[in-house]
Design a protein around this motif. Structure first.
Motif, mmCIF file in Angstrom:
data_model
loop_
_atom_site.group_PDB
_atom_site.id
_atom_site.type_symbol
_atom_site.label_atom_id
_atom_site.label_comp_id
_atom_site.label_asym_id
_atom_site.label_seq_id
_atom_site.Cartn_x
_atom_site.Cartn_y
_atom_site.Cartn_z
ATOM 1 N N MET A 1 4.543 34.692 -18.021
ATOM 2 C CA MET A 1 3.586 35.373 -18.912
ATOM 3 C C MET A 1 4.147 35.344 -20.334
ATOM 4 S SD MET A 1 0.682 37.085 -18.768
ATOM 5 C CE MET A 1 -0.281 38.258 -19.717
ATOM 6 N N PRO A 2 3.410 34.765 -21.304
ATOM 7 C CA PRO A 2 3.903 34.725 -22.687
ATOM 8 C C PRO A 2 4.149 36.134 -23.234
ATOM 9 C CG PRO A 2 2.035 33.256 -22.404
ATOM 10 C CD PRO A 2 2.121 34.083 -21.166
ATOM 11 N N ALA A 3 5.195 36.239 -24.025
ATOM 12 C CA ALA A 3 5.565 37.551 -24.556
ATOM 13 C C ALA A 3 4.726 37.963 -25.755
ATOM 14 C CB ALA A 3 7.046 37.535 -24.954
ATOM 15 N N TYR A 4 4.104 36.967 -26.422
ATOM 16 C CA TYR A 4 3.382 37.243 -27.670
ATOM 17 C C TYR A 4 1.949 36.715 -27.587
ATOM 18 C CZ TYR A 4 8.298 37.531 -29.013
ATOM 19 O OH TYR A 4 9.633 37.825 -29.065
ATOM 20 N N GLN A 23 13.091 29.679 -43.614
ATOM 21 C CA GLN A 23 12.366 29.080 -42.495
ATOM 22 C C GLN A 23 12.429 30.013 -41.297
ATOM 23 O OE1 GLN A 23 10.902 26.343 -44.532
ATOM 24 N NE2 GLN A 23 10.663 25.927 -42.351
ATOM 25 N N ALA A 24 11.300 30.325 -40.731
ATOM 26 C CA ALA A 24 11.257 31.176 -39.544
ATOM 27 C C ALA A 24 9.865 31.110 -38.928
ATOM 28 C CB ALA A 24 11.610 32.625 -39.892
ATOM 29 N N ASP A 25 9.781 31.582 -37.707
ATOM 30 C CA ASP A 25 8.506 31.731 -37.016
ATOM 31 C C ASP A 25 8.136 33.208 -37.007
ATOM 32 O OD1 ASP A 25 8.840 28.996 -36.424
ATOM 33 O OD2 ASP A 25 9.926 29.504 -34.574
ATOM 34 N N VAL A 26 6.858 33.484 -36.933
ATOM 35 C CA VAL A 26 6.379 34.867 -36.922
ATOM 36 C C VAL A 26 5.587 35.089 -35.636
ATOM 37 C CG1 VAL A 26 4.994 36.615 -38.091
ATOM 38 C CG2 VAL A 26 6.286 34.932 -39.443
ATOM 39 N N ALA A 27 6.062 36.010 -34.815
ATOM 40 C CA ALA A 27 5.400 36.319 -33.543
ATOM 41 C C ALA A 27 4.618 37.618 -33.668
ATOM 42 C CB ALA A 27 6.431 36.451 -32.429
ATOM 43 N N ILE A 28 3.421 37.618 -33.084
ATOM 44 C CA ILE A 28 2.526 38.773 -33.164
ATOM 45 C C ILE A 28 2.120 39.196 -31.768
ATOM 46 C CG2 ILE A 28 0.232 39.528 -33.939
ATOM 47 C CD1 ILE A 28 0.675 37.469 -36.291
ATOM 48 N N THR A 42 6.565 28.241 -26.165
ATOM 49 C CA THR A 42 6.093 28.758 -24.879
ATOM 50 C C THR A 42 6.036 30.275 -24.830
ATOM 51 O OG1 THR A 42 8.382 28.643 -24.083
ATOM 52 C CG2 THR A 42 6.953 26.756 -23.608
ATOM 53 N N ALA A 43 6.527 30.916 -25.884
ATOM 54 C CA ALA A 43 6.573 32.382 -25.870
ATOM 55 C C ALA A 43 5.238 33.018 -26.252
ATOM 56 C CB ALA A 43 7.665 32.879 -26.829
ATOM 57 N N ALA A 44 4.238 32.225 -26.649
ATOM 58 C CA ALA A 44 2.976 32.805 -27.128
ATOM 59 C C ALA A 44 1.761 32.133 -26.511
ATOM 60 C CB ALA A 44 2.907 32.696 -28.640
ATOM 61 N N ARG A 45 0.682 32.875 -26.403
ATOM 62 C CA ARG A 45 -0.577 32.341 -25.874
ATOM 63 C C ARG A 45 -1.195 31.336 -26.841
ATOM 64 N NH1 ARG A 45 -0.761 37.855 -24.806
ATOM 65 N NH2 ARG A 45 -0.792 38.412 -22.588
ATOM 66 N N THR A 46 -1.107 31.635 -28.146
ATOM 67 C CA THR A 46 -1.693 30.776 -29.169
ATOM 68 C C THR A 46 -0.634 30.452 -30.206
ATOM 69 O OG1 THR A 46 -3.849 31.832 -28.866
ATOM 70 C CG2 THR A 46 -3.531 30.556 -30.890
ATOM 71 N N VAL A 47 -0.600 29.188 -30.639
ATOM 72 C CA VAL A 47 0.389 28.764 -31.626
ATOM 73 C C VAL A 47 -0.326 28.155 -32.828
ATOM 74 C CG1 VAL A 47 2.361 27.259 -32.109
ATOM 75 C CG2 VAL A 47 2.141 28.351 -29.862
ATOM 76 N N ILE A 48 0.073 28.597 -34.022
ATOM 77 C CA ILE A 48 -0.404 28.011 -35.273
ATOM 78 C C ILE A 48 0.754 27.230 -35.883
ATOM 79 C CG2 ILE A 48 -1.135 28.499 -37.648
ATOM 80 C CD1 ILE A 48 -2.564 30.984 -36.584
ATOM 81 N N ASP A 49 0.538 25.956 -36.153
ATOM 82 C CA ASP A 49 1.572 25.148 -36.789
ATOM 83 C C ASP A 49 1.441 25.292 -38.307
ATOM 84 O OD1 ASP A 49 3.470 23.354 -37.583
ATOM 85 O OD2 ASP A 49 2.437 21.568 -36.821
#
Length: 527
Positions: A1-4, A23-28, A42-49
């Protein structure tokens, strides 16, 4: 189950604090930022590049007029703000707010800006007003100051006189109640007729109430041309004597003859800051200002309100004196254009010189005729500010940048009005013109002026920075393309460059297009 729920990957983060980008990623997760770090897809349901893009907090507009132009209620999505990257707006500025209302007649405080027939006003208290906004499903987060003129006119109606002690007590009670119900502070518009009569002591005593609540006093100062320095001196004294946190709204010196006063005003504010007064000021990134036409008139003409102003303008003797005084002020009337009027739309888009030439009269005579014909309901777009002063204001370390405008949809072009392009492009213009083209600010400074700086000033808890636990108001924009598209001849064009916009974790712009979501929340101080 994705965490974000959502992950913004590969972007360059400008976190709103003023520190260097990284440089970093932002998880919501749900409506909050869960993590800012390097995070696997893989940690999120939806990914924005967000490769090649900047990721910053949503922009905050602390000088907004969507409420008093009523577009907050008639166009609650506020698309022209969203496409700029604005996620939060503060209204109730320049002395006028939509609450608290002592009586229904007090709504007239905003009739200089728009027709008050557009909405059904079914509230009185500040809390009732905020509850009404919540039912409107706003497109942006919105909070409000209390307008001094709204309080004063509610109590005195059309009277122009000092307050009695009992009336001041009533005003204080209303302000205290509104602060308890979530107002962010008090605003004044001391150059407008119903507030001009208010003495410094009245404002100081009200500001002291705001100070006790930890709010902000935002002021459209008493004069913005020949008496600007006196107005700033008064403003600093109010802040000093009350202990309030001061915000000087849209600091400017109007008219070429008075441009030199801007540096003097800055010097006075710097001296006050050095003396320990908590103050900032804000500017919008244009040399063109928008206001009511009658604000150009000498004070004695507008004293007593619109009815008395029209009586004086219709009287041949006082009209002649008004024209004489207008001539002495030396405004560049060929740079003052009509944006909107409740009367003849043929004037819209014409300068005062063009109108005067068509009528075969002097410019000052044309101004008086137009004010009489429209009963004073004329909004102008006036190119009367110095570009050097705009640069000084935008780059000053004590300044924030604002729109001083209101939100619209493209459909509003059918009204025939020429609105100020700042309503569609102020924040992208800041970045395109003063960061990317002129290199007067670095990206981190510019972003702080529209995120972390104003959020800290107004105590917008959890907004204005990208950090764990903050509300997920996030903008992803292209630093190479972000720019305003609105012009003075065609303002109804959304800005470009904002690729994704999240408000409270909800995607409202995706791939540069509005999703239809309305994710704004009504904000209350200290919530």
């Amino acid at each position: 189950m994705p965490a974000y729920d959502l992950l913004i990957k590969n972007g360059t983060v400008i976190d709103g604090t003023g520190r260097k980008r990284f440089q970093a990623d932002v998880a919501i997760y749900e409506d909050k930022i869960a993590k800012v770090a390097v995070i696997p897809d893989t940690a999120a349901r939806t990914v924005i590049d967000a490769s090649g893009k900047f990721v910053s907090p949503g922009f905050i507009d602390i000088l907004n007029h969507s409420d008093t132009y009523l577009t907050l209620l008639t166009m609650p999505v506020q698309e022209s703000l969203l496409y700029q990257g604005i996620t939060t707006a503060i209204g109730g500025n320049c002395g006028s707010s939509l609450a608290p209302l002592v009586s229904g007649a007090v709504i007239k405080t905003i009739q200089k800006w728009t027709s008050v027939q557009a909405v059904n006003v079914n509230w009185q208290t500040f809390s009732e007003y905020l509850e009404t906004l919540e039912k409107s499903r706003l497109g942006v987060n919105f909070g409000s100051l209390v307008g001094h003129a709204t309080l004063r006119r509610g109590l005195l109606k059309e009277e122009f006189r000092p307050l009695r002690q009992s009336e001041f007590d009533d005003m204080s009670f209303l302000l205290e109640a509104a602060m308890d119900e979530g107002a962010f502070g008090l605003s004044t518009g001391l150059s407008y007729s119903h507030a001009k009569i208010a003495p410094t002591e009245e404002i100081t005593d009200l500001a002291a109430i705001v100070a006790r609540h930890g709010g902000v006093y935002a002021t459209h100062v008493r004069a913005e041309s020949d008496e600007l320095l006196d107005a700033i001196t008064e403003t600093v004294k109010i802040a000093h004597d009350s202990g309030v946190s001061l915000e000087v709204s849209h600091l400017k010196a109007m008219g070429r003859k008075y441009w030199g006063n801007f540096e003097g005003a800055i010097a006075l504010l710097e001296d006050a800051r050095d003396a320990g007064i908590d103050l900032n000021f804000d500017v919008h990134p244009y040399t063109v200002t928008g206001s009511v036409l009658y604000i150009l008139l000498p004070d004695w003409v507008v004293e007593g309100g619109r009815r008395r102003m029209l009586e004086r303008l219709k009287n041949p003797e006082t009209a002649a004196k008004a024209k004489e005084d207008l001539d002495a002020l030396g405004f560049d009337y060929d740079h003052i254009m009509i944006g909107s009027t409740h009367a003849d739309r043929t004037f819209v888009g014409k300068t005062m010189v063009e109108i005067a030439t068509r009528q075969g009269v002097s410019v000052t005579e044309a101004i008086i005729r137009l004010l009489i014909a429209t009963e004073g309901h004329v909004i102008t777009l006036s190119d009367v500010l110095s570009e050097d002063n705009v640069k000084l204001g935008v780059t000053h370390p004590a300044s924030f940048v604002v729109s001083d405008g209101q939100g619209y949809t493209l459909m509003h072009r059918q009204s025939g009005e020429l609105v100020h392009p700042r309503c569609f492009g102020a924040f992208p213009r800041l970045m395109a013109e003063y960061v990317r083209r002129q290199h007067l600010l670095d990206w981190e400074e510019a972003i702080w002026k529209i995120t972390g700086g104003p959020a800290e000033k107004y105590h917008l808890a959890g907004r204005g920075t990208l950090e764990r636990g903050a509300w997920a108001d996030v903008v992803v924009f292209d630093p190479q393309t972000i720019a305003e598209r609105a012009t003075f001849t065609n303002p109804y064009q959304y800005a470009q460059g904002v690729e994704h916009l999240l408000i409270n974790g909800v995607s409202v712009i995706a791939q540069g297009e509005h999703t239809g979501a309305r994710a704004g929340r009504v904000l209350r101080r200290n919530e």
